[in-house]
Scaffold this motif. Structure first.
Motif, PDB file in Angstrom:
ATOM      1  N   VAL A   1     -10.943  20.377   4.934  1.00  0.00           N
ATOM      2  CA  VAL A   1      -9.596  20.176   5.451  1.00  0.00           C
ATOM      3  C   VAL A   1      -8.663  21.084   4.661  1.00  0.00           C
ATOM      4  CG1 VAL A   1      -7.708  18.543   5.764  1.00  0.00           C
ATOM      5  CG2 VAL A   1     -10.061  17.810   6.175  1.00  0.00           C
ATOM      6  N   ASP A   2      -7.989  21.961   5.365  1.00  0.00           N
ATOM      7  CA  ASP A   2      -7.102  22.928   4.716  1.00  0.00           C
ATOM      8  C   ASP A   2      -7.857  23.730   3.655  1.00  0.00           C
ATOM      9  OD1 ASP A   2      -4.742  24.289   4.443  1.00  0.00           O
ATOM     10  OD2 ASP A   2      -3.833  22.840   3.078  1.00  0.00           O
ATOM     11  N   GLY A   3      -9.141  24.027   3.944  1.00  0.00           N
ATOM     12  CA  GLY A   3      -9.952  24.835   3.052  1.00  0.00           C
ATOM     13  C   GLY A   3     -10.587  24.105   1.897  1.00  0.00           C
ATOM     14  N   VAL A   4     -10.384  22.782   1.791  1.00  0.00           N
ATOM     15  CA  VAL A   4     -10.912  21.989   0.680  1.00  0.00           C
ATOM     16  C   VAL A   4     -11.965  21.020   1.210  1.00  0.00           C
ATOM     17  CG1 VAL A   4     -10.356  20.354  -1.156  1.00  0.00           C
ATOM     18  CG2 VAL A   4      -8.729  22.165  -0.553  1.00  0.00           C
ATOM     19  N   MET A   5     -13.131  20.957   0.538  1.00  0.00           N
ATOM     20  CA  MET A   5     -14.199  20.069   0.983  1.00  0.00           C
ATOM     21  C   MET A   5     -13.822  18.612   0.753  1.00  0.00           C
ATOM     22  SD  MET A   5     -18.314  20.299   0.314  1.00  0.00           S
ATOM     23  CE  MET A   5     -18.309  19.969  -1.457  1.00  0.00           C
ATOM     24  N   VAL A   6     -13.985  17.796   1.799  1.00  0.00           N
ATOM     25  CA  VAL A   6     -13.651  16.381   1.702  1.00  0.00           C
ATOM     26  C   VAL A   6     -14.866  15.485   1.927  1.00  0.00           C
ATOM     27  CG1 VAL A   6     -11.255  16.755   2.373  1.00  0.00           C
ATOM     28  CG2 VAL A   6     -12.957  16.255   4.137  1.00  0.00           C
ATOM     29  N   SER A   7     -15.939  16.022   2.517  1.00  0.00           N
ATOM     30  CA  SER A   7     -17.177  15.257   2.678  1.00  0.00           C
ATOM     31  C   SER A   7     -18.332  16.237   2.769  1.00  0.00           C
ATOM     32  CB  SER A   7     -17.133  14.359   3.922  1.00  0.00           C
ATOM     33  OG  SER A   7     -17.028  15.131   5.100  1.00  0.00           O
ATOM     34  N   GLY A   8     -19.538  15.730   2.488  1.00  0.00           N
ATOM     35  CA  GLY A   8     -20.705  16.598   2.522  1.00  0.00           C
ATOM     36  C   GLY A   8     -21.972  15.817   2.787  1.00  0.00           C
ATOM     37  N   ILE A   9     -23.026  16.542   3.112  1.00  0.00           N
ATOM     38  CA  ILE A   9     -24.311  15.920   3.405  1.00  0.00           C
ATOM     39  C   ILE A   9     -25.403  16.979   3.301  1.00  0.00           C
ATOM     40  CG2 ILE A   9     -24.370  16.383   5.897  1.00  0.00           C
ATOM     41  CD1 ILE A   9     -25.264  13.434   6.277  1.00  0.00           C
ATOM     42  N   SER A  10     -26.631  16.548   2.985  1.00  0.00           N
ATOM     43  CA  SER A  10     -27.794  17.435   3.084  1.00  0.00           C
ATOM     44  C   SER A  10     -28.644  16.969   4.259  1.00  0.00           C
ATOM     45  CB  SER A  10     -28.611  17.414   1.787  1.00  0.00           C
ATOM     46  OG  SER A  10     -29.097  16.125   1.506  1.00  0.00           O
ATOM     47  N   ALA A  11     -29.162  17.936   4.994  1.00  0.00           N
ATOM     48  CA  ALA A  11     -30.035  17.656   6.139  1.00  0.00           C
ATOM     49  C   ALA A  11     -31.130  18.713   6.117  1.00  0.00           C
ATOM     50  CB  ALA A  11     -29.244  17.701   7.443  1.00  0.00           C
ATOM     51  N   VAL A  12     -32.125  18.481   5.294  1.00  0.00           N
ATOM     52  CA  VAL A  12     -33.156  19.490   5.037  1.00  0.00           C
ATOM     53  C   VAL A  12     -34.233  19.422   6.115  1.00  0.00           C
ATOM     54  CG1 VAL A  12     -34.962  20.207   3.437  1.00  0.00           C
ATOM     55  CG2 VAL A  12     -32.709  19.546   2.577  1.00  0.00           C
ATOM     56  N   ALA A  13     -34.402  20.515   6.840  1.00  0.00           N
ATOM     57  CA  ALA A  13     -35.454  20.626   7.849  1.00  0.00           C
ATOM     58  C   ALA A  13     -36.702  21.193   7.173  1.00  0.00           C
ATOM     59  CB  ALA A  13     -34.993  21.527   8.994  1.00  0.00           C
ATOM     60  N   TYR A  14     -37.589  20.296   6.736  1.00  0.00           N
ATOM     61  CA  TYR A  14     -38.781  20.745   6.026  1.00  0.00           C
ATOM     62  C   TYR A  14     -39.791  21.419   6.967  1.00  0.00           C
ATOM     63  CZ  TYR A  14     -37.617  18.347   1.649  1.00  0.00           C
ATOM     64  OH  TYR A  14     -37.020  17.956   0.473  1.00  0.00           O
ATOM     65  N   SER A  15     -39.812  20.976   8.208  1.00  0.00           N
ATOM     66  CA  SER A  15     -40.752  21.520   9.186  1.00  0.00           C
ATOM     67  C   SER A  15     -40.186  21.257  10.567  1.00  0.00           C
ATOM     68  CB  SER A  15     -42.121  20.848   9.043  1.00  0.00           C
ATOM     69  OG  SER A  15     -42.059  19.489   9.460  1.00  0.00           O
ATOM     70  N   ALA A  16     -40.941  21.666  11.591  1.00  0.00           N
ATOM     71  CA  ALA A  16     -40.499  21.410  12.961  1.00  0.00           C
ATOM     72  C   ALA A  16     -40.540  19.931  13.294  1.00  0.00           C
ATOM     73  CB  ALA A  16     -41.372  22.198  13.939  1.00  0.00           C
ATOM     74  N   GLY A  17     -41.262  19.144  12.480  1.00  0.00           N
ATOM     75  CA  GLY A  17     -41.415  17.732  12.790  1.00  0.00           C
ATOM     76  C   GLY A  17     -40.765  16.775  11.822  1.00  0.00           C
ATOM     77  N   PHE A  18     -40.250  17.262  10.674  1.00  0.00           N
ATOM     78  CA  PHE A  18     -39.720  16.335   9.674  1.00  0.00           C
ATOM     79  C   PHE A  18     -38.499  16.909   8.974  1.00  0.00           C
ATOM     80  CE2 PHE A  18     -39.534  14.585   5.312  1.00  0.00           C
ATOM     81  CZ  PHE A  18     -39.339  13.250   5.642  1.00  0.00           C
ATOM     82  N   GLY A  19     -37.501  16.052   8.781  1.00  0.00           N
ATOM     83  CA  GLY A  19     -36.313  16.388   8.017  1.00  0.00           C
ATOM     84  C   GLY A  19     -35.857  15.211   7.185  1.00  0.00           C
ATOM     85  N   PHE A  20     -34.946  15.472   6.255  1.00  0.00           N
ATOM     86  CA  PHE A  20     -34.502  14.411   5.347  1.00  0.00           C
ATOM     87  C   PHE A  20     -32.999  14.519   5.122  1.00  0.00           C
ATOM     88  CE2 PHE A  20     -34.116  11.812   1.579  1.00  0.00           C
ATOM     89  CZ  PHE A  20     -35.100  10.849   1.754  1.00  0.00           C
ATOM     90  N   ILE A  21     -32.334  13.361   5.201  1.00  0.00           N
ATOM     91  CA  ILE A  21     -30.885  13.251   5.005  1.00  0.00           C
ATOM     92  C   ILE A  21     -30.602  12.733   3.595  1.00  0.00           C
ATOM     93  CG2 ILE A  21     -28.817  11.965   5.672  1.00  0.00           C
ATOM     94  CD1 ILE A  21     -29.372  13.829   7.818  1.00  0.00           C
ATOM     95  N   GLY A  22     -29.623  13.321   2.922  1.00  0.00           N
ATOM     96  CA  GLY A  22     -29.213  12.838   1.608  1.00  0.00           C
ATOM     97  C   GLY A  22     -27.836  13.359   1.237  1.00  0.00           C
ATOM     98  N   LEU A  23     -27.407  13.027   0.034  1.00  0.00           N
ATOM     99  CA  LEU A  23     -26.125  13.506  -0.498  1.00  0.00           C
ATOM    100  C   LEU A  23     -24.976  13.289   0.490  1.00  0.00           C
ATOM    101  CD1 LEU A  23     -27.150  16.796  -2.332  1.00  0.00           C
ATOM    102  CD2 LEU A  23     -26.308  14.685  -3.384  1.00  0.00           C
ATOM    103  N   TYR A  24     -24.995  12.148   1.146  1.00  0.00           N
ATOM    104  CA  TYR A  24     -23.983  11.824   2.153  1.00  0.00           C
ATOM    105  C   TYR A  24     -22.799  11.171   1.438  1.00  0.00           C
ATOM    106  CZ  TYR A  24     -22.085   9.630   6.425  1.00  0.00           C
ATOM    107  OH  TYR A  24     -21.277   9.223   7.459  1.00  0.00           O
ATOM    108  N   ILE A  25     -21.781  11.985   1.157  1.00  0.00           N
ATOM    109  CA  ILE A  25     -20.663  11.527   0.336  1.00  0.00           C
ATOM    110  C   ILE A  25     -19.345  12.022   0.933  1.00  0.00           C
ATOM    111  CG2 ILE A  25     -19.657  11.437  -1.988  1.00  0.00           C
ATOM    112  CD1 ILE A  25     -22.358  12.418  -3.082  1.00  0.00           C
ATOM    113  N   THR A  26     -18.361  11.127   0.963  1.00  0.00           N
ATOM    114  CA  THR A  26     -16.981  11.515   1.254  1.00  0.00           C
ATOM    115  C   THR A  26     -16.158  11.300  -0.013  1.00  0.00           C
ATOM    116  OG1 THR A  26     -17.161  10.907   3.575  1.00  0.00           O
ATOM    117  CG2 THR A  26     -14.931  11.049   2.664  1.00  0.00           C
ATOM    118  N   ARG A  27     -15.313  12.257  -0.318  1.00  0.00           N
ATOM    119  CA  ARG A  27     -14.457  12.132  -1.489  1.00  0.00           C
ATOM    120  C   ARG A  27     -13.669  10.827  -1.411  1.00  0.00           C
ATOM    121  NH1 ARG A  27     -10.698  17.087  -1.839  1.00  0.00           N
ATOM    122  NH2 ARG A  27      -9.090  15.534  -1.430  1.00  0.00           N
TER     123      ARG A  27
END
Length: 300
Positions: free
Chosen positions: A69-95
């Protein structure tokens, strides 16, 4: 968004160009921004590793998203696509000062769209597990963190492991496939290189177990710790603890590992916060009897 409602009187008098400045934008994070997200994780009490950002990015360079927002990060998340069949969600944080305004949901939706129809895993804290269940995630097993300084006397005589070398990587990656839902050779290479200590046990030329210890903001964290037997897991942990000179450790252990947990408690560790490993989609077929510590709560 609430921010527009709250500032209606002001935005009504501003020209269109000025009002669009506060529109949220979602984009992929660079390495420095992943480090900011990990700093937020410190404030949440998650105690990430000091050198986690670089191996995390190696896992999937397009899999870390931020809402700005206005160039400043206010929330974030990781969504790692390890393969075509599996991914993992983490680091789901809002300031904390930007919560309740929908910015967290924006990165969540981006992450889920990015991972698509893959089976998706996450480690959910108790207060969020019902929310994840409503989004299609089902609990597979519980994990709890044990923390403290291991009694050095229990490590005596456990000289059954050696340091991992670069030449071990192909063999190690093949062994890892039994305990993790997708191949992750590039990540493992970066993870081991960043670790303070990384050890394996061999039997007749085959890997029998391996583990890593990485320096964190507070002490060290053990993970992964994969082994064919509890005795091998204990020997690996003893070697890692010896390498880090008996410093305080955190270790995130599946709660079904009752015998190993009893040993950890006898060694002086105490139980802390809990999470649940949850999956949306087909549950991976893993050798859970050999998972004595997950790699990380952020990337699985």
């Amino acid at each position: 968004m609430l921010i527009f409602k709250d500032n209606h009187a002001l935005t009504r008098r501003q020209p269109e160009q000025d009002r669009t400045i506060m529109q949220p934008k979602i984009r992929v994070l660079d390495l420095s921004e992943i480090e900011i997200l990990l700093d937020w994780a410190v404030d949440e009490g998650w105690n990430p590793g000091i050198s986690d950002a670089a191996p995390f990015q190696v896992a999937d360079r397009e899999g870390f998203f931020g809402c700005f927002v206005d160039g400043v990060m206010v929330s974030g998340i990781s969504a790692v696509a390890y393969s075509a069949g599996f991914g993992f969600i983490g680091l789901y944080i809002t300031r904390p000062d930007m919560r309740g305004k929908g910015y967290g949901r924006l990165v969540w939706d981006k992450a889920m769209t990015y991972l698509g129809k893959r089976t998706i895993g996450l480690d959910g804290v108790p207060e969020q597990q019902q929310n994840y269940a409503r989004m299609g995630f089902a609990t597979d097993y519980g994990t709890a963190r044990w923390s403290g300084v291991i009694d050095a006397a229990l490590c005596a005589g456990h000289a059954d492991s050696r340091s991992i070398e670069e030449a071990d990587l192909d063999h190690l990656s093949a062994f890892d496939n039994a305990f993790f839902p997708a191949p992750r050779k590039a990540f493992l290479k970066a993870w081991i290189e960043a670790a303070e200590s990384a050890r394996l046990i061999e039997r007749d030329g085959d890997i029998f177990g391996y583990g890593a210890a990485r320096k964190c903001r507070d002490g060290y964290k053990i993970g992964p710790l994969f082994a064919k037997t509890p005795q091998a897991a204990k020997a690996l942990l003893a070697g890692l603890v010896t390498d880090i000179k008996d410093q305080r450790i955190d270790i995130d252990v599946p709660v079904m590992q009752l015998g190993f947990i009893t040993w950890l408690e006898a060694a002086g560790l105490t139980r802390g916060f809990e999470t649940a490993r949850m999956y949306r989609g087909t549950k991976p077929d893993l050798h859970m009897a050999g998972v004595f510590a997950v790699t990380s709560l952020e990337l699985g």
